[in-house]
Design an enzyme around this catalytic site. Structure first.
Site, PDB file in Angstrom:
ATOM      1  N   PHE A 127       4.029  25.324 -29.090  1.00 13.40           N
ATOM      2  CA  PHE A 127       5.349  25.441 -28.479  1.00 13.40           C
ATOM      3  C   PHE A 127       6.208  26.230 -29.456  1.00 13.40           C
ATOM      4  O   PHE A 127       6.575  25.731 -30.515  1.00 13.40           O
ATOM      5  CB  PHE A 127       5.902  24.030 -28.262  1.00 13.40           C
ATOM      6  CG  PHE A 127       7.209  23.936 -27.518  1.00 13.40           C
ATOM      7  CD1 PHE A 127       7.258  24.110 -26.148  1.00 13.40           C
ATOM      8  CD2 PHE A 127       8.378  23.613 -28.197  1.00 13.40           C
ATOM      9  CE1 PHE A 127       8.454  23.971 -25.456  1.00 13.40           C
ATOM     10  CE2 PHE A 127       9.577  23.468 -27.514  1.00 13.40           C
ATOM     11  CZ  PHE A 127       9.620  23.648 -26.139  1.00 13.40           C
ATOM     12  N   GLY A 133      16.985  31.583 -37.611  1.00  8.25           N
ATOM     13  CA  GLY A 133      18.419  31.373 -37.429  1.00  8.25           C
ATOM     14  C   GLY A 133      18.773  30.505 -36.256  1.00  8.25           C
ATOM     15  O   GLY A 133      19.944  30.396 -35.876  1.00  8.25           O
ATOM     16  N   ILE A 161       6.363  26.732 -36.511  1.00  7.56           N
ATOM     17  CA  ILE A 161       5.646  26.545 -35.260  1.00  7.56           C
ATOM     18  C   ILE A 161       4.396  25.703 -35.517  1.00  7.56           C
ATOM     19  O   ILE A 161       3.462  26.142 -36.193  1.00  7.56           O
ATOM     20  CB  ILE A 161       5.284  27.898 -34.614  1.00  7.56           C
ATOM     21  CG1 ILE A 161       6.550  28.731 -34.402  1.00  7.56           C
ATOM     22  CG2 ILE A 161       4.540  27.674 -33.302  1.00  7.56           C
ATOM     23  CD1 ILE A 161       7.651  28.037 -33.625  1.00  7.56           C
ATOM     24  N   GLN A 281      12.752 -16.022 -49.978  1.00  8.91           N
ATOM     25  CA  GLN A 281      13.594 -15.821 -48.804  1.00  8.91           C
ATOM     26  C   GLN A 281      14.062 -14.376 -48.671  1.00  8.91           C
ATOM     27  O   GLN A 281      14.193 -13.864 -47.548  1.00  8.91           O
ATOM     28  CB  GLN A 281      14.805 -16.754 -48.847  1.00  8.91           C
ATOM     29  CG  GLN A 281      14.458 -18.195 -48.507  1.00  8.91           C
ATOM     30  CD  GLN A 281      15.692 -19.061 -48.373  1.00  8.91           C
ATOM     31  OE1 GLN A 281      16.734 -18.762 -48.934  1.00  8.91           O
ATOM     32  NE2 GLN A 281      15.564 -20.169 -47.653  1.00  8.91           N
ATOM     33  N   GLU A 366      11.959  18.579 -32.734  1.00 12.98           N
ATOM     34  CA  GLU A 366      12.359  18.300 -31.345  1.00 12.98           C
ATOM     35  C   GLU A 366      13.782  17.761 -31.243  1.00 12.98           C
ATOM     36  O   GLU A 366      14.099  16.905 -30.418  1.00 12.98           O
ATOM     37  CB  GLU A 366      11.359  17.354 -30.664  1.00 12.98           C
ATOM     38  CG  GLU A 366      10.009  18.020 -30.433  1.00 12.98           C
ATOM     39  CD  GLU A 366       9.071  17.171 -29.594  1.00 12.98           C
ATOM     40  OE1 GLU A 366       9.534  16.586 -28.598  1.00 12.98           O
ATOM     41  OE2 GLU A 366       7.877  17.110 -29.946  1.00 12.98           O
ATOM     42  N   SER A 369      18.195  14.378 -35.926  1.00 11.78           N
ATOM     43  CA  SER A 369      18.930  13.147 -35.614  1.00 11.78           C
ATOM     44  C   SER A 369      20.392  13.410 -35.276  1.00 11.78           C
ATOM     45  O   SER A 369      20.942  12.802 -34.345  1.00 11.78           O
ATOM     46  CB  SER A 369      18.833  12.172 -36.798  1.00 11.78           C
ATOM     47  OG  SER A 369      17.516  11.647 -36.905  1.00 11.78           O
TER      48      SER A 369
END
Length: 382
Positions: A127, A133, A161, A281, A366, A369
Site C-alpha cells: 500500500f 512530505g 512503504i 501489592q 495508518e 495517534s
C-alpha cells in the site's frame, strides 16, 4: 518465558459468532506449531510467512470475493492471534489485506485477478500512500499521474512503504488534479516490474520488516490500472483505512496480551528471599492496570469491527478510537511488563524487549495517534 496459552474468555462476548471462535482456535493451533518464524533474513521470513499463511488458508480472509464484504472481526482476530505469537507474522498477513484493500473494495474484475494470487500467498502486495512530505496529511500527496494516449504516467516518490522491495504489486496514490487537495487524487494498481519504478532506498527500523523508499520516474500504466474513478483516491484510501485501522489496534492487543502473560509468569517465580513479586501489592496494582487496559482495548476494537460487519458504511470514529486507545495502551502494558522483568527486560532477545521494539511503530502507521485524536474530536464536535 511466559506461557503462550490464549485467554479465550473474550470470545464469548456477543460480538462473535461460532465461525469466529472456530477461526481463532484453528489459527491458535497453527501458530503454536509454526511460530515464531526465523527472523534472521527479514525479507525471506516475510516471503515464507506469506506463502505459509496462504497455504494454510488464512490469507483468504485478507480479501473478499466480488459482492462480498470483508469480515473485520475475522481480520482482527487473526491479527491479534498472530501478533501475540510473532509480530512479523502479523505484519505479513496484514499487508496482504491492506495492500489489496482498495482492490477488494473498488477493484474491477481484471484487477481482482491479482487478489486471487495475494489471498493464496502467491503474490505479495503493498500500500503506497506515504511520501517524504506527506505522511498523515494525505491531501498533500505530490506524486503525479498524467494522462497519456494509452493510460497514465506516474512520477514522484513514496517512502516508508511496507513490503517495499519484496512486493509483486503496489496500490499507489497519485495526484490527477481533478480538484485541489484531497479531491484531486486517484488510486492505481502498479506491478513491481513496471518500467520506471525503482527501490531508491531500503529503510531499517527498530523492529525490522521490509520497508523502502520508491522512486517513480515516468512509470507508464495502462488505463486499466486505475482503481475506481479519477479523483476518488482519497475516498478509496480512507475507506481502506476505515476497515484496517481497528485491525492495527488488534495487533497491538495481541502484543499486549503476550506482555501480560510474560509479566504474570515472571512475577510468579520464587525469589531468593522467599515469596514472589506477585506478593507485593504494588505489583498487583500494576497487573490490574495491565489487565484493565487489555480488556478496554479489546472492547473498543471488537465494537468497531462488529459495527462495520453489521453494514455500517463508515466507522471513522469507532476505528480511530480503537486504534488510538489500543496502541497507546499496549505501549504502556509492554513497558510495565519490561519493568517487572528488571534487567532481563532490556536484554536483547528477550520476549518483552522484542515486544517493546515491535509495538512502537503501531502508534505511527495508518494514522499517527495525534491524527486519531483530531478525527475523534471532529466527530464529537460535529
Amino acid at each position: 518465558m511466559g506461557t503462550r496459552k490464549m485467554d479465550k474468555s473474550f470470545l464469548d462476548w456477543p460480538f462473535f459468532e461460532a465461525r469466529h471462535r472456530e477461526l481463532a482456535a484453528a489459527l491458535e493451533d497453527w501458530s503454536v506449531k509454526h511460530l515464531p518464524a526465523d527472523h534472521g533474513d527479514t525479507d525471506a521470513a516475510c516471503k515464507g510467512l506469506v506463502a505459509a499463511l496462504g497455504q494454510a488458508g488464512f490469507l483468504r480472509h485478507s480479501g473478499a470475493n466480488e459482492g462480498e464484504r470483508l469480515d473485520v472481526r475475522s481480520l482482527c482476530l487473526i491479527r491479534e492471534t498472530l501478533a501475540r505469537h510473532d509480530p512479523l507474522a502479523d505484519f505479513a498477513f496484514a499487508m496482504q489485506g491492506l495492500g489489496m484493500g482498495a482492490v477488494t473494495l473498488f477493484g474491477t474484475p481484471g484487477q481482482r485477478k491479482w487478489l486471487e494470487r495475494t489471498r493464496a500467498g502467491q503474490a505479495i502486495s503493498a500500500f503506497a500512500l506515504t511520501e517524504p512530505g506527506a505522511g498523515s496529511d494525505v491531501a498533500s500527496t505530490a506524486t503525479t499521474a498524467e494522462r497519456t494516449p494509452g493510460g497514465w504516467r506516474l512520477s514522484g516518490e513514496k517512502t516508508y512503504i511496507s513490503n517495499g522491495g519484496i512486493a509483486d504489486l503496489y496500490v499507489i496514490f497519485a495526484r490527477t488534479g481533478e480538484a485541489p487537495g484531497a479531491r484531486g487524487l486517484s488510486a492505481f494498481l502498479m506491478p513491481a516490474d513496471s518500467t520506471g519504478l525503482s527501490v531508491a532506498e531500503r529503510i531499517e527500523v527498530i523492529a525490522p520488516h521490509p520497508l523502502a523508499r520508491l522512486k517513480l520516474a515516468g512509470v507508464e500504466l495502462p488505463e486499466a490500472a486505475l482503481i475506481g474513478q479519477p479523483g476518488e483516491g482519497f475516498k478509496i484510501a480512507m475507506s481502506v483505512l476505515d476497515v484496517f485501522r481497528p485491525t492495527v489496534g488488534a495487533a497491538a492487543l495481541g502484543m499486549a496480551r503476550r506482555a501480560l502473560d510474560e509479566a504474570l509468569a515472571r512475577v510468579a517465580l520464587p525469589r531468593a528471599g522467599g515469596g514472589t513479586l506477585a506478593d507485593y501489592q504494588i505489583v498487583q496494582g500494576h497487573l490490574a492496570d495491565m489487565a484493565l487496559k487489555v480488556d478496554a482495548a479489546a472492547l473498543l476494537i471488537y465494537r468497531a469491527a462488529w459495527t462495520k460487519d453489521q453494514g455500517a458504511t463508515r466507522i471513522t470514529r469507532e476505528a480511530a478510537m480503537a486504534k488510538l486507545y489500543a496502541t497507546e495502551a499496549a505501549q504502556e502494558v509492554i513497558d510495565t511488563a519490561l519493568q517487572l522483568h528488571g534487567g532481563d527486560g532490556v536484554r536483547c532477545g528477550s520476549t518483552v524487549e522484542a515486544l517493546y521494539r515491535d509495538i512502537r511503530a503501531l502508534r505511527i502507521y495508518e494514522g499517527a495517534s495525534d491524527v486519531q485524536r483530531v478525527v475523534i474530536a471532529r466527530s464529537v464536535l460535529a
